[in-house]
Design an enzyme around this catalytic site. Structure first.
Site, PDB file in Angstrom:
ATOM      1  N   PRO A  56       1.745   7.658   9.976  1.00  0.00           N
ATOM      2  CG  PRO A  56       3.969   8.276   9.716  1.00  0.00           C
ATOM      3  CD  PRO A  56       3.093   7.158  10.170  1.00  0.00           C
ATOM      4  CD  GLU A  57      -3.953   9.999   7.760  1.00  0.00           C
ATOM      5  OE1 GLU A  57      -4.532  10.808   7.010  1.00  0.00           O
ATOM      6  OE2 GLU A  57      -4.539   9.344   8.634  1.00  0.00           O
ATOM      7  CG  HIS A  80      13.351  -0.046  18.707  1.00  0.00           C
ATOM      8  ND1 HIS A  80      13.435  -1.357  18.268  1.00  0.00           N
ATOM      9  CD2 HIS A  80      12.681  -0.092  19.883  1.00  0.00           C
ATOM     10  CE1 HIS A  80      12.836  -2.150  19.143  1.00  0.00           C
ATOM     11  NE2 HIS A  80      12.369  -1.416  20.130  1.00  0.00           N
ATOM     12  NE  ARG A  99       4.031  -2.429  14.237  1.00  0.00           N
ATOM     13  CZ  ARG A  99       2.738  -2.370  13.982  1.00  0.00           C
ATOM     14  NH1 ARG A  99       2.027  -1.350  14.385  1.00  0.00           N
ATOM     15  NH2 ARG A  99       2.153  -3.340  13.310  1.00  0.00           N
TER      16      ARG A  99
END
Ligand SMILES: [Zn+2]
Length: 293
Positions: free
Chosen positions: A2-3, A104, A123
């Site tokens: 994400p930016e 997760h 991740r």
């Protein structure tokens, strides 16, 4: 990853349920993400009220009422979802779980606003830290961070000052978080296309010998701001599994001019170029070699 627009979208989704609310209970289900959680993390958060939820670059920063700041980075795959019993709709947010594997779910914030804010990160490149507010600008997260592109301090002059003398390609300079904070591959490509600047140009060529902004620097500073603002307005870009906290998808990917459009016609009126890719600093750059100079 994400930016800035995606992180800002997450911030806006969480703000109504976190700001002003108390952390009644905090579940931390493992010892670390990318790095270990700070010592006694859950205990230090429990009972605290979130007085403000801000953003710096790609980081979220939640101010707590004891003068510490909860710093959060989403990493590659981190996301938040907001849950309430019965999927109650309130404050414009549809509370429903994003279909993600509960294995997760690493951190759960039980808020006095009646919701659970769940951090899911398959991740585990995300990060959470606690930093005293007074030390925040000097913390390892922010001390080397560049100018905030949507802040008042960012303009053509500041951009020129940041890139002056640099021989690296402008694309690489835009990705360097020490120069400008928050831009990643997507918005760097899109901003360069809007500004008609080739990604291969030396970054320093956007400043004159005396360090003043060139016309191209003026266009690029404006393009960076406009592309980020428009992307925030669209709720960010949804690629693979980046989702908004309310489970709806950001829509800016439909407005991409070059990103992910290799081989397709350039979208600039009157340009008959074709979107092309090159690899720069290990990342794929999308651009139009005909109108970006
Ligand atoms: Zn073109």
């Amino acid at each position: 990853m994400p930016e800035l627009p995606e992180v800002e979208t997450v911030r806006r989704g969480l703000q109504p349920v976190m700001e002003g609310a108390r952390l009644l209970k905090v579940e931390v289900r493992r010892a670390d993400l990318r790095v270990p959680f700070p010592p006694r993390f859950a205990r230090r958060l429990t009972g605290r009220t979130v007085t403000g939820l801000g953003r710096r670059g790609k980081y979220l920063a939640a101010d707590l009422d004891d003068g510490t700041v909860l710093v959060i980075h989403l990493g590659m795959s981190g996301s938040f979802r907001v849950e309430a019993n019965g999927g109650v709709r309130r404050a414009g947010i549809t509370y429903r779980a994003i279909g993600k594997d509960a294995a997760h779910d690493h951190v759960v914030f039980h808020m006095s606003s009646g919701v659970r804010v769940v951090f899911n990160d398959p991740r585990r490149f995300g990060l959470m830290d606690l930093v005293p507010r007074s030390e925040l600008p000097h913390s390892r997260h922010f001390r080397a961070m560049g100018v905030e592109p949507l802040g008042n301090a960012f303009d053509a002059a500041r951009l020129a000052e940041r890139v002056a003398g640099r021989k690296a390609p402008i694309k690489a300079a835009l990705l360097d978080q020490r120069l400008i904070a928050g831009l990643g591959n997507i918005y760097a490509c899109e901003a360069l296309w809007r500004a008609r600047v080739s990604p291969k140009r030396a970054a320093g060529s956007l400043a004159t010998k005396t360090g003043k902004p060139t016309a191209a620097a003026g266009r690029l500073a404006e393009a960076i701001r406009s592309v980020l603002e428009e992307a925030i307005g669209a709720g960010g870009s949804s690629l693979r599994d980046h989702m908004r906290t309310d489970g709806e998808l950001g829509e800016f990917q439909h407005a991409f001019a070059v990103y992910d459009r290799e081989g397709e016609p350039c979208r600039r009126h009157g340009c008959r170029g074709t979107v092309t890719t090159i690899v720069q600093s290990g990342r794929t750059t999308f651009y139009c070699p005909r109108c970006q100079r």
